[in-house]
Design an enzyme around this catalytic site. Structure first.
Site, short mmCIF file in Angstrom:
data_model
loop_
_atom_site.label_atom_id
_atom_site.label_comp_id
_atom_site.label_asym_id
_atom_site.label_seq_id
_atom_site.Cartn_x
_atom_site.Cartn_y
_atom_site.Cartn_z
N SER A 8 0.89 -1.35 0.06
CA SER A 8 -0.05 -0.15 -0.24
C SER A 8 0.74 1.36 0.06
O SER A 8 1.68 1.29 0.99
CB SER A 8 -0.88 0.03 1.10
N HIS A 33 -1.36 -1.43 -4.36
CA HIS A 33 -2.45 -1.00 -3.49
C HIS A 33 -2.60 0.33 -3.24
O HIS A 33 -1.84 1.07 -2.67
CB HIS A 33 -2.51 -1.88 -2.21
N ASP A 35 -4.89 3.43 -1.67
CA ASP A 35 -5.89 3.65 -0.56
C ASP A 35 -6.36 5.00 -0.59
O ASP A 35 -6.01 6.00 -0.17
CB ASP A 35 -5.35 3.59 0.92
N MET A 37 -8.98 7.90 0.33
CA MET A 37 -9.99 7.93 1.49
C MET A 37 -10.49 9.36 1.38
O MET A 37 -9.92 10.30 1.00
CB MET A 37 -9.16 8.01 2.91
N HIS A 66 -8.47 1.02 -3.59
CA HIS A 66 -9.53 0.59 -2.37
C HIS A 66 -10.16 1.82 -2.05
O HIS A 66 -9.42 2.84 -1.63
CB HIS A 66 -8.54 0.02 -1.32
N MET A 68 -12.29 3.87 -0.17
CA MET A 68 -13.00 4.13 1.16
C MET A 68 -13.61 5.53 1.19
O MET A 68 -12.96 6.64 1.70
CB MET A 68 -11.87 4.22 2.15
N MET A 136 -11.12 -6.39 5.48
CA MET A 136 -10.30 -5.47 6.22
C MET A 136 -9.91 -6.32 7.34
O MET A 136 -10.78 -6.64 8.35
CB MET A 136 -11.25 -4.31 6.58
N GLY A 141 -8.88 3.35 7.55
CA GLY A 141 -8.79 4.97 7.75
C GLY A 141 -7.21 5.24 7.88
O GLY A 141 -6.47 6.23 7.69
N GLY A 144 -0.24 0.95 9.95
CA GLY A 144 0.14 0.81 10.88
C GLY A 144 -0.67 0.39 12.09
O GLY A 144 -0.17 0.41 13.29
N ASP A 175 -6.35 -6.83 4.32
CA ASP A 175 -5.81 -5.54 4.19
C ASP A 175 -5.78 -4.97 5.78
O ASP A 175 -6.73 -4.64 6.29
CB ASP A 175 -6.55 -4.67 3.44
N GLY A 176 -4.55 -4.83 6.24
CA GLY A 176 -4.18 -4.16 7.50
C GLY A 176 -3.59 -5.05 8.41
O GLY A 176 -3.96 -6.18 8.98
N GLY A 177 -2.37 -4.47 9.03
CA GLY A 177 -1.85 -5.11 10.07
C GLY A 177 -1.16 -6.58 9.65
O GLY A 177 -0.61 -7.09 10.64
N GLY A 197 1.51 -2.32 4.19
CA GLY A 197 1.87 -1.04 4.05
C GLY A 197 3.38 -0.85 4.90
O GLY A 197 4.22 -0.78 4.33
C1 DX5 Z 1 -6.24 1.09 6.11
C2 DX5 Z 1 -5.81 0.76 4.57
C3 DX5 Z 1 -4.71 -0.23 4.70
C4 DX5 Z 1 -3.61 -0.10 5.28
C5 DX5 Z 1 -2.26 -0.98 5.34
O1 DX5 Z 1 -7.37 1.91 5.64
O2 DX5 Z 1 -6.86 0.18 3.67
O3 DX5 Z 1 -4.38 -0.73 3.22
O4 DX5 Z 1 -2.87 1.15 4.75
O5 DX5 Z 1 -1.25 -0.58 5.96
P1 DX5 Z 1 -0.65 -1.45 7.10
O6 DX5 Z 1 -0.07 -2.64 6.31
O7 DX5 Z 1 0.39 -0.41 7.71
O8 DX5 Z 1 -1.63 -1.99 8.11
ZN ZN Z 2 -6.50 -0.63 1.80
#
Ligand code: DX5
Ligand code: ZN
Length: 215
Positions: A8, A33, A35, A37, A66, A68, A136, A141, A144, A175-177, A197
C-alpha cells in the site's frame, strides 16, 4: 494458489510516490494498492483519481484501488479514466451489485470489501461475479494498526464459500496489520492477496521483505 503481494502506497513517502511505485515494482510487488480516503467514509483524506492517474506511467503493475469513500458510484468514471486495473468498493458504502455493473462497464476488474465489524456473509452474493474479494483486518482509515485476529475466521468462511460455489481460486485479499509473523496464518486461512503498508515500507530491504511475505 499464487500468493500476490500488494504493497500500500499509504505508507510511502508522499513527496515522491511515483519513484516509490517504481521501487515497489523492482522489489517484486505484484499489485500496487492505492488507499483512497475521502474524509467522510473514513476520517482522513489521502488522494483521488488525479493522483492515481499521475502514478499510472510509473509502473506496469496493476493498480488495485481501494475506495474508502461515500458514494463510490460518483467516482468510478474518474478512476477508470485514470487507468486503474481493479476497483474495490465497501459493502457499507454502496449496493455492490450496482457498483459491479458500473465498474464492469469500463472493463475494469471488480472487488468488494467489508469492515471488521461487518459480517463476511455480506460478501457472499458478490462472490459469484467478483474478480477479487477483500477483508479488512484493521479499521479502515490508518496504516500501522494491529491485525484483528478474528479476521482469520472470516477468511476461512469466505474461502469455504468460494469453494462451495465452484470458485475455489477466487482472489481473497486481506488488508491491514499484516506482518512477516502473521502472514503465515493469513495465507493458511485461505487468503492469497496480501496488502502490506508499514511492513514493506519500514523494511530495510524492501525486496527481501516482499519475498518473505510471500512465504
Ligand atoms: C487502511 C488501509 C490499508 C493500510 C495497510 O485503511 O486500507 O491498506 O494502509 O497498512 P498497514 O499494512 O500499515 O496496516
Ligand atoms: Zn487498503
Amino acid at each position: 494458489m499464487k500468493i500476490k503481494i500488494a504493497p500500500s502506497i499509504l505508507a510511502s513517502d508522499f513527496s515522491k510516490v511515483g519513484e516509490e511505485v517504481g521501487r515497489l515494482e523492482k522489489s517484486g510487488a505484484d499489485l500496487i494498492h492505492c488507499d483512497v480516503m475521502d474524509g467522510n467514509f473514513v476520517p482522513p483524506i489521502t488522494f483521488g483519481a488525479q493522483m492515481v492517474k499521475a502514478l499510472r506511467p510509473h509502473t506496469k503493475l496493476p493498480l488495485d484501488c481501494h475506495l474508502m469513500v461515500l458514494h463510490p458510484e460518483t467516482h468510478i468514471e474518474d478512476f477508470a479514466k485514470a487507468g486503474v486495473d481493479i476497483i474495490t468498493v465497501h459493502a457499507e458504502a454502496c449496493n455492490i451489485a450496482e457498483l459491479f455493473k458500473q465498474i464492469e462497464g469500463y472493463g475494469i476488474k471488480k472487488s468488494a470489501v467489508v469492515n471488521p465489524e461487518t459480517d463476511v456473509e455480506k460478501l457472499f452474493p458478490a462472490a459469484e461475479t467478483a474478480d477479487m474479494l477483500l477483508l479488512m483486518s484493521v479499521h479502515p482509515g490508518w496504516g500501522g494498526q494491529k491485525f484483528i485476529p478474528e479476521t482469520l475466521q472470516k477468511i476461512e468462511k469466505l474461502r469455504n464459500y468460494c469453494v462451495k460455489i465452484g470458485r475455489p481460486d477466487l482472489d481473497i485479499e486481506v488488508d491491514g496489520g499484516v506482518t512477516e509473523t502473521n502472514v503465515k496464518d493469513v495465507i493458511a486461512a485461505g487468503a492469497n492477496v496480501i496488502v502490506a503498508g508499514s511492513t514493506v515500507f519500514q523494511a530495510p530491504d524492501m525486496a527481501a521483505m516482499i519475498k518473505r511475505l510471500r512465504g
